[in-house]
Design a protein around this motif. Structure first.
Motif, short mmCIF file in Angstrom:
data_model
loop_
_atom_site.label_atom_id
_atom_site.label_comp_id
_atom_site.label_asym_id
_atom_site.label_seq_id
_atom_site.Cartn_x
_atom_site.Cartn_y
_atom_site.Cartn_z
N LYS A 84 1.10 26.13 83.37
CA LYS A 84 1.14 26.68 84.65
C LYS A 84 2.48 27.10 84.92
CE LYS A 84 0.15 22.93 87.25
NZ LYS A 84 -0.53 22.36 88.37
N GLY A 85 3.35 26.88 84.43
CA GLY A 85 4.70 27.29 85.02
C GLY A 85 5.85 26.55 84.16
N TRP A 86 7.03 26.87 84.42
CA TRP A 86 8.25 25.89 83.98
C TRP A 86 9.07 25.45 85.07
CZ3 TRP A 86 8.89 25.55 78.76
CH2 TRP A 86 8.00 26.41 77.79
N THR A 87 9.79 24.21 84.86
CA THR A 87 10.66 23.72 85.92
C THR A 87 11.89 23.30 85.21
OG1 THR A 87 10.78 21.86 87.47
CG2 THR A 87 9.69 21.15 85.61
N ARG A 88 13.07 23.69 85.96
CA ARG A 88 14.28 23.32 85.32
C ARG A 88 14.37 21.60 85.43
NH1 ARG A 88 19.10 25.79 84.72
NH2 ARG A 88 20.69 24.64 84.53
N ARG A 89 14.99 21.24 84.27
CA ARG A 89 15.07 20.00 84.02
C ARG A 89 16.00 19.15 85.02
NH1 ARG A 89 14.28 16.76 79.66
NH2 ARG A 89 13.78 18.64 78.45
N ASP A 90 15.57 18.19 85.68
CA ASP A 90 16.32 17.66 86.73
C ASP A 90 16.95 16.11 86.50
OD1 ASP A 90 14.10 15.88 86.56
OD2 ASP A 90 13.32 16.22 88.59
N ASP A 91 16.94 15.85 85.02
CA ASP A 91 17.50 14.65 84.56
C ASP A 91 18.42 14.97 83.29
OD1 ASP A 91 15.45 15.22 82.95
OD2 ASP A 91 14.95 13.33 82.27
N ASN A 92 19.54 14.13 83.12
CA ASN A 92 20.46 14.48 82.28
C ASN A 92 19.64 13.68 80.98
OD1 ASN A 92 22.25 15.68 83.61
ND2 ASN A 92 23.48 13.77 84.15
N LEU A 93 20.05 14.07 79.83
CA LEU A 93 19.72 13.90 78.34
C LEU A 93 20.85 12.78 77.77
CD1 LEU A 93 17.91 16.87 77.34
CD2 LEU A 93 16.72 14.91 78.22
N ASP A 94 20.55 12.54 76.40
CA ASP A 94 21.28 11.39 75.85
C ASP A 94 22.05 11.92 74.69
OD1 ASP A 94 22.01 8.95 75.26
OD2 ASP A 94 19.91 8.20 75.04
N ILE A 95 21.23 12.30 73.65
CA ILE A 95 21.86 12.68 72.25
C ILE A 95 21.49 13.92 71.93
CG2 ILE A 95 22.10 11.77 69.88
CD1 ILE A 95 21.30 9.04 70.99
N ALA A 96 22.30 14.94 71.56
CA ALA A 96 22.02 16.21 70.97
C ALA A 96 22.52 16.29 69.48
CB ALA A 96 22.51 17.20 71.68
N LEU A 97 21.86 16.68 68.60
CA LEU A 97 22.01 17.02 67.42
C LEU A 97 21.87 18.57 67.09
CD1 LEU A 97 20.02 14.51 65.17
CD2 LEU A 97 22.33 14.25 66.41
N VAL A 98 23.17 19.23 66.97
CA VAL A 98 23.18 20.62 67.32
C VAL A 98 23.34 21.50 65.83
CG1 VAL A 98 24.10 22.73 68.52
CG2 VAL A 98 23.98 20.41 69.58
N ASP A 99 22.39 22.15 65.38
CA ASP A 99 22.61 22.98 64.04
C ASP A 99 23.08 24.30 64.33
OD1 ASP A 99 22.43 22.99 61.43
OD2 ASP A 99 20.45 23.80 61.14
N GLU A 100 23.81 24.93 63.41
CA GLU A 100 24.29 26.15 63.53
C GLU A 100 25.42 26.38 64.59
OE1 GLU A 100 24.09 28.59 61.33
OE2 GLU A 100 22.10 28.28 60.22
N SER A 101 26.23 25.24 64.65
CA SER A 101 27.08 25.31 65.77
C SER A 101 28.40 26.24 65.73
CB SER A 101 27.64 23.82 65.98
OG SER A 101 28.46 23.28 64.92
N SER A 102 28.35 26.80 64.73
CA SER A 102 29.49 28.12 64.61
C SER A 102 28.95 29.26 65.37
CB SER A 102 29.63 28.55 62.94
OG SER A 102 28.17 28.76 62.70
N MET A 103 27.71 29.28 65.89
CA MET A 103 27.46 30.15 66.83
C MET A 103 27.56 29.89 68.21
SD MET A 103 23.59 31.22 64.78
CE MET A 103 23.37 32.46 65.93
N LEU A 104 27.67 28.71 68.44
CA LEU A 104 28.07 28.26 69.85
C LEU A 104 29.16 29.04 70.49
CD1 LEU A 104 27.47 24.34 70.08
CD2 LEU A 104 26.00 26.10 70.81
#
Length: 520
Positions: free
Chosen positions: A189-209
């Motif tokens: 029906k739609g999209w809502t911005r996340r209102d809670d913080n998250l925990d662990i991120a595994l980030v691939d291709e981080s040379s592009m960040l």
């Protein structure tokens, strides 16, 4: 048992010594946050913990085992009871739950991981959560194991069985619903911005960040594990620096071993040969010629292949070269000067909507129309200014969208615009792309335009202390999954196959997205 879609065969016991050292660094950081995956002791998340986000990096060149390690960590986290979070759908939120997300800077880079069974999403998408219609929320809860099998009048058991089989195959809620013949607009029906913080991120291709993306991640996550290749190109505007260059030495570990499957690959052999400081362009091209003489996976060509360019772009350094090759591609296909032929490749250049239409922008980007997305033109849309496109790698690939399509031409400052909506998704032609834009993507077969790399060598430019031509060559040839075509001349072959869309997979439904009128 692991989550559906995860690769179950990767075991830490099969790691090399340097992979095991990297794994130990990651597990030590996880344990410090109360996530001991080896003992499967998971402490509830302290919602009031306001410590700054921690970050560490696992670096290595192509073939060093970064993706293999990332996939194994995903499996270990899941089996220990840490919940994966993606942009597809989220179940009931429980206070204190521990979560992880696998992220990539671009949709294409995320799709490379998903094809390996790793549930990845883009950094942009993790900021937003979809809102499902109630009846389809019940199906999603059942598929995720949070509810009993639903009984719905409008959906029979055969369709539910099909959704269940699809979910077990790839672990995607939207993919399972699409297997029932639904469109994304049917159940979201739609999209809502996340209102809670998250925990662990595994980030691939981080040379592009870039710096902003990294700051966004630090605002959301408590631990960020970066996987990156220091030999790739840094983001534009970062002065050759990558995010992980700023981390202290104890928080960075480098994989140096090249594994057997990589050592048997002539494409990766060529990539690693670029680390020789004495190697110049002519010597490297001789190595390409020798590899082509010995292995069919490396091909030396005097002419660009327009059939291949129709589905994977020719990789170049200079923007002027890109425009010339696109013009030649359209010429050999007898494309009309001011019209597009169904089957012509496109690259999304972003969504052009004002801030007041933020929801529509989110909808478009959530369907895969993000900057850099590969698309194929299917034909004119249902309204003036609209186009039908196939979004490569999307679960609902066929989109009818308000479009601004620009085709640049050699020697002309202004492009011609075959489709010009007031606002919507912007597209450039996709028969050729700069190596910078291609970073993070992969294709089965890749053509690299060698005259441009020769020009970069003659220019003598460096980036972060390394010759620019070597960074360009490394990124370009490692985009090839199976075959590398090294194009030596500024010539175009005649196509063997007429442009068309018959090669695109048939999908059960067509998703329609409309942009608002400019004055609304």
């Amino acid at each position: 048992m692991g989550e559906p879609g995860l690769t179950p065969t990767i075991s830490p016991r099969s790691f090399s010594e340097d992979q095991e050292a990297a794994r130990a660094l990651v597990l030590e950081s996880l344990t410090a946050l109360g996530v001991d995956v080896e003992q499967e002791k998971i402490e509830p998340l302290d919602e009031d913990d306001d410590r700054p986000a921690a970050a560490l990096a696992v670096l290595g060149r192509a073939g060093s085992g970064k993706t293999r390690l990332l996939a194994a960590l995903v499996k270990e986290l899941t089996e220990a009871g840490v919940e994966p979070v993606s942009s597809d759908w989220e179940g009931r939120k429980k206070r204190g739950r521990r979560t992880f997300a696998v992220l990539a800077p671009t949709n294409k880079a995320a799709s490379v991981l998903r094809n390996l069974g790793v549930p990845a999403t883009t950094i942009h998408r993790i900021v937003y959560s979809p809102v499902y219609s109630p009846e389809y929320e019940r199906i999603a809860q059942w598929l995720a194991g949070e509810a009993d099998r639903p009984k719905l009048e409008e959906i029979d058991d055969a369709l539910l069985d099909r959704a269940e089989a699809a979910y077990k195959s790839h672990g995607s809620i939207p993919g399972a619903l699409a297997a029932m013949g639904l469109r994304g607009s049917d159940f979201i029906k739609g999209w809502t911005r996340r209102d809670d913080n998250l925990d662990i991120a595994l980030v691939d291709e981080s040379s592009m960040l870039d710096d902003k993306q990294f700051e966004d991640l630090k605002a959301l996550f408590r631990l960020i594990v970066l996987f990156g290749d220091p030999a790739q190109l840094a983001p534009v505007g970062q002065s050759g620096a990558m995010i992980f260059d700023k981390l202290p030495a104890p928080r960075v570990i480098t994989l140096s071993r090249i594994h057997r499957q990589a050592a048997d690959n002539p494409i990766l052999d060529l990539a690693h040969s670029l680390s020789d400081p004495e190697l110049d362009f002519d010597q490297f091209e001789r190595r390409v010629e020798a590899a082509a003489a010995q292995d069919p996976r490396v091909i030396l060509a005097e002419r660009a292949d327009p059939d291949l360019m129709a589905r994977s772009p020719m990789l170049v350094w200079r923007n002027a070269t890109r425009i010339r090759l696109i013009s030649a591609f359209r010429t050999v296909h007898d494309a009309p000067e001011f019209e597009l032929i169904p089957g012509e490749p496109l690259i999304c250049d972003g969504v052009e909507l004002p801030l007041k239409h933020r929801r529509k922008r989110i909808d478009l980007e959530a369907r895969g129309l993000v900057k850099g997305a590969q698309c194929v033109y299917l034909g004119a849309g249902r309204k003036p200014g609209f186009a039908r496109v196939h979004v490569v790698g999307a679960e609902d690939p066929k989109v009818n969208v308000a479009a601004i399509i620009q085709i640049e031409r050699p020697g002309e400052e202004e492009p011609f615009i075959p489709t010009a909506a007031t606002m919507g998704a912007a597209f450039l032609h996709g028969a050729a792309a700069t190596i910078h834009k291609a970073q993070g993507s992969q294709w089965p077969s890749v053509q690299v335009f060698a005259p441009d790399l020769f020009a970069a060598w003659r220019a003598g430019r460096t980036e972060a202390g390394l010759p620019l031509w070597k960074r360009l060559a490394y990124v370009a040839i490692t985009r090839a999954e199976e075959n590398l075509v090294w194009v030596t001349r500024n010539r175009m072959a005649r196509p063997k196959i007429a442009l068309g869309v018959a090669d695109l997979e048939a999908e059960p439904s067509v998703l329609t997205l409309t942009a608002p009128e400019a004055e609304s």
